[in-house]
Scaffold this active site. Sequence first.
Site, mmCIF file in Angstrom:
data_model
loop_
_atom_site.group_PDB
_atom_site.id
_atom_site.type_symbol
_atom_site.label_atom_id
_atom_site.label_comp_id
_atom_site.label_asym_id
_atom_site.label_seq_id
_atom_site.Cartn_x
_atom_site.Cartn_y
_atom_site.Cartn_z
ATOM 1 N N SER A 195 0.829 -1.177 0.000
ATOM 2 C CA SER A 195 0.000 0.000 0.000
ATOM 3 C C SER A 195 0.880 1.249 0.000
ATOM 4 C CB SER A 195 -0.936 -0.002 1.203
ATOM 5 O OG SER A 195 -0.238 0.174 2.413
ATOM 6 N N THR A 217 9.585 1.709 1.574
ATOM 7 C CA THR A 217 10.633 1.404 0.600
ATOM 8 C C THR A 217 11.242 2.675 0.038
ATOM 9 O OG1 THR A 217 9.638 -0.733 0.073
ATOM 10 C CG2 THR A 217 11.095 0.242 -1.596
ATOM 11 N N GLY A 225 2.082 2.250 3.309
ATOM 12 C CA GLY A 225 2.846 1.222 4.008
ATOM 13 C C GLY A 225 4.125 0.865 3.280
ATOM 14 N N CYS A 226 4.073 -0.196 2.501
ATOM 15 C CA CYS A 226 5.270 -0.736 1.846
ATOM 16 C C CYS A 226 5.888 0.241 0.850
ATOM 17 C CB CYS A 226 4.940 -2.051 1.147
ATOM 18 S SG CYS A 226 4.421 -3.347 2.297
ATOM 19 N N VAL A 227 5.062 0.945 0.083
ATOM 20 C CA VAL A 227 5.598 1.891 -0.901
ATOM 21 C C VAL A 227 6.352 3.005 -0.189
ATOM 22 C CG1 VAL A 227 4.971 3.591 -2.661
ATOM 23 C CG2 VAL A 227 3.863 1.343 -2.640
#
Length: 188
Positions: free
Chosen positions: A119, A127, A122-124
Site C-alpha cells: 500500500s 521502501t 505502508g510498503c511503498v
Amino acid sequence: MVRAYFEPGAELYLGSRDCLASAGRVVAGARAAGVPVVVTRVEYAPGGADGGLFYRKVGALRHFDRGAPGGLGDFMPEIAPADGDLVLTKQYASAFFGTSLAATLAARRIDTLVICGVSTSGCVRATAVDAVSSGFVPIVVREAVGDRDPRPHEASLFDLEAKYAEVWDEARVLAVLQQVPITDANGR
C-alpha cells in the site's frame, strides 16, 4: 502485489485493480527495456515467529504465513516474476529492511528505483524512504500504487514527493523506459 489486495472479500482488499494494471504496464516496459525487475513477496514462518510487532498489529498478515491456505500470498499475473527477475522475501514494510536489496543494487551499479505496489502508506512509503536514506533515487509511479483509503494514499504521495521521492505519472515512466539503452546483466 498479491491476491490478498485484489480479491474481493479479502481482509486487505483495496477495492480497485487500477494500480495493478498500471504496475503491469510499467513492469512490461521495464522488461522490454532490459531494466532489471525486482519483485518482493511477504512470507512469515508459521504463526509469525519472524514478524515481530508488525505481525501482531496487523492480523491479516497471517495470510502470508508459509503454507497458509487460500493462496492470498500468490502474485497477481500482471506482475508475476519472469525468468531473470529477482524475487526478494521480506517480513516488514520496506523492501530494504532485512533483505539484500541495497547490496544487490549497488553491485549492479543501479542508482534509481521505479516503485510500484501497495500500500502507498505502508510498503511503498517505507521502501521509498529507505531507498533515499540509502543513497538511491526513488521514483514512485502515481497510478501504479494504491491503498485501501484515498486519504492516506494521497497524503503519502504528497509527503513522498515533498521529501523523499520523485512521484511520476505512468506515461512519463514509460516514455523514459523506452529511451533506456538495452543492456545485459553486466551492463553491456
